[in-house]
Design a protein around this motif. Sequence first.
Motif, mmCIF file in Angstrom:
data_model
loop_
_atom_site.group_PDB
_atom_site.id
_atom_site.type_symbol
_atom_site.label_atom_id
_atom_site.label_comp_id
_atom_site.label_asym_id
_atom_site.label_seq_id
_atom_site.Cartn_x
_atom_site.Cartn_y
_atom_site.Cartn_z
ATOM 1 N N ARG A 182 79.471 38.770 -0.376
ATOM 2 C CA ARG A 182 78.689 39.008 0.836
ATOM 3 C C ARG A 182 79.326 38.348 2.058
ATOM 4 N NH1 ARG A 182 73.204 36.937 -1.879
ATOM 5 N NH2 ARG A 182 74.719 35.350 -2.501
ATOM 6 N N ASP A 183 79.955 37.199 1.860
ATOM 7 C CA ASP A 183 80.540 36.503 3.004
ATOM 8 C C ASP A 183 81.902 35.895 2.704
ATOM 9 O OD1 ASP A 183 79.821 34.449 1.328
ATOM 10 O OD2 ASP A 183 78.335 33.552 2.670
ATOM 11 N N VAL A 226 70.039 44.994 -0.142
ATOM 12 C CA VAL A 226 70.073 45.635 1.173
ATOM 13 C C VAL A 226 69.215 46.900 1.174
ATOM 14 C CG1 VAL A 226 71.560 46.833 2.840
ATOM 15 C CG2 VAL A 226 72.313 44.672 1.830
ATOM 16 N N GLU A 227 69.281 47.661 0.103
ATOM 17 C CA GLU A 227 68.455 48.874 0.008
ATOM 18 C C GLU A 227 66.973 48.527 0.010
ATOM 19 O OE1 GLU A 227 69.030 52.101 0.104
ATOM 20 O OE2 GLU A 227 71.120 51.664 0.593
ATOM 21 N N ASN A 250 72.768 37.327 5.076
ATOM 22 C CA ASN A 250 74.177 37.169 5.393
ATOM 23 C C ASN A 250 74.619 38.031 6.568
ATOM 24 O OD1 ASN A 250 74.161 36.743 2.077
ATOM 25 N ND2 ASN A 250 75.456 35.311 3.196
ATOM 26 N N GLY A 251 73.661 38.712 7.220
ATOM 27 C CA GLY A 251 73.973 39.505 8.401
ATOM 28 C C GLY A 251 74.318 40.952 8.143
ATOM 29 N N TRP A 252 74.279 41.406 6.884
ATOM 30 C CA TRP A 252 74.602 42.808 6.595
ATOM 31 C C TRP A 252 73.450 43.698 7.052
ATOM 32 C CZ3 TRP A 252 79.355 44.235 5.054
ATOM 33 C CH2 TRP A 252 80.194 43.243 4.543
ATOM 34 N N ALA A 266 77.315 38.765 12.782
ATOM 35 C CA ALA A 266 77.660 37.380 12.498
ATOM 36 C C ALA A 266 76.502 36.477 12.885
ATOM 37 C CB ALA A 266 78.923 36.982 13.260
ATOM 38 N N LEU A 267 75.865 35.877 11.884
ATOM 39 C CA LEU A 267 74.746 34.977 12.121
ATOM 40 C C LEU A 267 75.231 33.534 12.184
ATOM 41 C CD1 LEU A 267 72.135 36.479 9.626
ATOM 42 C CD2 LEU A 267 72.230 36.831 12.093
#
Length: 432
Positions: A182-183, A226-227, A250-252, A266-267
Motif C-alpha cells: 500500500r505504501d 478499497v472496494e 494510506n491515501g488510495w 499523499a496524506l
Amino acid sequence: MAHPRIGPAPGDGADTRLSPHLLALVREATLAGRVPPQAPRRVIGESWRRALRSGVDPDTGLRNWMLGPEEIEHRRRSTPLGQLLPVLSDGLVPVADAAWHIMVVSDAEGRLLWRDGSVAVRRSADRIGFLEGASWSEEVVGTNAIGTALVTRAPLQVHSAEHFVRSHHGWTCAAAPLHDPRDGRLLGVVDVSGPAAGVHPAMLSLVSAVARVAEAELRMRHWEAVERLRSIAAPLLSRIRGQALAVDTNGWTAAVTGTTPTERVALPAEVRAGRVWLPQLGLCELEPLPGGWLVRVGEREPAPGSRVVLDVSGPSNWTVTVTGEAGSWTQRLSPRHSELLFVLAEHPAGRTAAQLAGDLFGDPGRAVTVRAELSRLRRNLAGVLAHRPYRFADGVEVEVVRPCDPASLLPHSVAPAVLAARRQGRGAGDGG
C-alpha cells in the motif's frame, strides 16, 4: 579507530561451494586487517564494516535486550505481518521442518516476533539467542540474513563464517524483506535458518518466492478494503456539492466527485480530522470514514512550502517535512525518493534527468526512469520541486539531517552519488 579495508568481490549470490573453513579464514584475515585468501562477497564485506563501526563484538555480539511477552504481543497486533503469517507458514514451515530448519519472522527493527519449524533446531537456536523477542539487527549481532536484509532491502543468504559473530558460524540463513504494497513501507523479514551443513542453494529462491506471494496476499486484501470503502462512500459523495474524495488510511482513492480522479493522495504521516494542507489538493477538511477519510477540497491551489527538512539520519526510515504558511506536513520516503531528494539537495543549481540517472544508476541512459520517479515526487511535493532542470524551487530553504557516521548514509543505496557522499563524509571526518 582505523577499520580493516574490506574489498568487494564480483557477484553477491551466496556461494555455498566455499567451505566453512575457507570462509572462516576469509573472515579472520579480513577483520584482522590482513589480505584474505579470497575477498568476501561485497554485501558481506560492507556489512562487516558496519558491524565494526557499531562496535559489535565479533565473538559475542552486543548485549541483546529481550522484549517481554506483552511487548511481543503488542508488536504482533500492531503490524500487518500477522495477516501474512498463514501464507508464510504454509509455504515455508513444511520445507523448513523437513530440512531441519526453522522459519522466523521479524519486524522492521529486526525483533523476532514468530518462530516455527524443527523442535530440535529451535532448541539449538535458543542457545545463541535466536528466539522470539530478540533483536537480530546488524547493530546488535552484526552480519546475519535478517539484519543485513533489513539494511539492503534485498533477499540474502548468509552462510557459516559470513556471519559476523563467531557463535553463529554453525548456521546458514536465507531471508527476504517484506513490504507493505500500500505504501512500500518495510514491514520486516521472513527467514529460514538451520545448521550450515544442511544448506541448500535453492533455499533463498524459495524464501524470496514465498515472500512475494505473501505481499500479493496483502495487496489483494488492500484492494478488497478499497472496494468496501467505495460502497460506503459513493452514496455519501453523490450528495456533496463541490470537490471531495474518499480515500483509505494510506491515501488510495476509493471514490471521487467534482474533481479529476487521482490514484492516491499523499496524506501526512499522522492523519487527524480537521483542516489540513495536502500538497496535491491544497487546504482540505478531513472527516473519518470506516476504513478511511472523506476529503473535502477547499482552496484548490496548493500553498507552496518555504522550508524543507530531509531526514536521512536513520538506517531505514526517511522522511521529508514541508513547512509553509499552511502549516507543516511530513511524508515517509521510499528508498528511491530518498536518494533523489538527497541528490537534489546536494545540487542546488539543479540536475537534468540524464545527470540524475548517472547519479543514481551510473547510467545517463536511464533518464526515462528518473523522469517517472520525479513525476510522482512532484505530485506529492507540489510547489516545492521545480524542473528544467530538476531542483528545489527558488526561495525554498532546504535542510538535510544526516547520520552521525557518514558511512551510514542511506545504507541500502548503491547510487554513485550516495557512495561519493559517504566517501567525502569520511574524508571530512578524518580531517581530509
